[in-house]
Design a protein around this motif. Sequence first.
Motif: not given
Length: 485
Positions: A203-209, A470-477
């Motif tokens: 479930d890695l955030p879609q906007t990140t590698r 990068v969607d930082t909210t998604e990353v922090y969650e």
Amino acid sequence: MTIAEEIEEPEADALTIGRRIRQLRTQRGLTLEELATAVERAPSQLSMIENGKREPKLTLLRAIAKALGTSIDALLEAEPLDERATLEVALERAMRGQTFQALGIAPFRIGKTVPDEALRALLALQGEIERLRDERSATPEEARRANVELRHLMRDENNYFPDLERQARQLLDAVGHPGGPLTQRTASDIAAHLGFTLHYVPDLPQTTRSVADLAHGRLYLSSRVAAKGDPRTAVLQALSSRILGHREPTSYAEFLRQRVETNYLTGALLIPESHVVPVLQEAKAQKAISIEDLRDGYSVSYETAAHRFTNLATVHLGIPVHFLKVHESGTITKAYENDDVNFPTDRLGAIEGQMCCRRWTSRVVFDVDDRFNPYYQYTDTGNGTYWCTARVENSSEGLHSVSVGVRFDDTKWFLGRDTPNRGVSKHSVEVCCRRAPAELEAQWRENAWPNVRTPRTLLATLPTGAFPGVDTTEVYEFLAAHAPR
């Protein structure tokens, strides 16, 4: 050195100097022939100087100043002498720029009989065209300016940065890498050496590698990375920012510089300088340099091999090169050159985002059925003949071609130099293929209505924040969900 140098100030403007000389000459009542006789030069040579096509040497400039009864400082002043000269200089600069070239308008001589109003009208039209081009540009101007400055730096340094090579060498020594291709186990050893454990998640955030949890020393990567590409690259790219001590970027220029440094260091780890340079030098001695051999010898992608070759080719082999990555739509997405090749640019000098000529190797390769073997082509341009080797690769955004090329004189060092494939491209200096032939346009312009396939990201805005896209909210969650309890 790392990629953080200032761009040099431009040199004195030859157009302004030439116009100042012409005005002072006419004010003194001298003909071109009379001034040429006074400075012991041919009239044709002085004409070139007055038209801004040649910059005079200091000794000649001193002689001209003396003959005109003025000083060198007066000739080198930044501002023209009168309004007419200002208009002429501005229009001549415009005629040498990308806007006139893109419209297929050849530079013309501005005669004395051309009214000032006509010059103002031409400059106003040129300014409005440039404004509209900027308004419609898909990339923010700040990003394009930063990218142009970075590309100029890479060209000045021949795309070789000793400090990044040194850091790669020190890290490989620290984990006991014996040389040669980097194994996946060694990549894991590098992560452990830097204090990170690797965690593959679905479930890695879609906007990140990848996402690094700096508080707990955990590096998250996609569990599907093996299907997407080289798992070593994902690990090394994630760790490179930590190796380089990158902080949260405060500008797009800094973000872009960090990305380039990260990719460079990753390439230097996958293809170590101390091991590959003797290999390339031997290939040059055998006149058998091949990007495919570099790719296969180090088990990397063709793009990684091509990038790495540009790092080492000029400094270690004495070969200037160029590199292009082109989307199947024809858009240039990455570019590097230090071999005087003329790629199309916008008025800021940006190559990325421009359309690649359909007759250039990077576009022609999409029409080649054989995707197993590399495609080679010689292309005649307004700036000489170039040879390129190219391949088509898949990516999440569709097909891309990756090509590496050199000037004709350097082709002798490469496999594929005996190719019969030839093309002619004048994209950088003429309209070339950017506009349909006149007879086709006359026949079909009023009788055609294509249904455009608009890219889904055309009207989308990148999420705001320090890391564009990068969607930082998604990353922090995500981090909160995966952090150890």
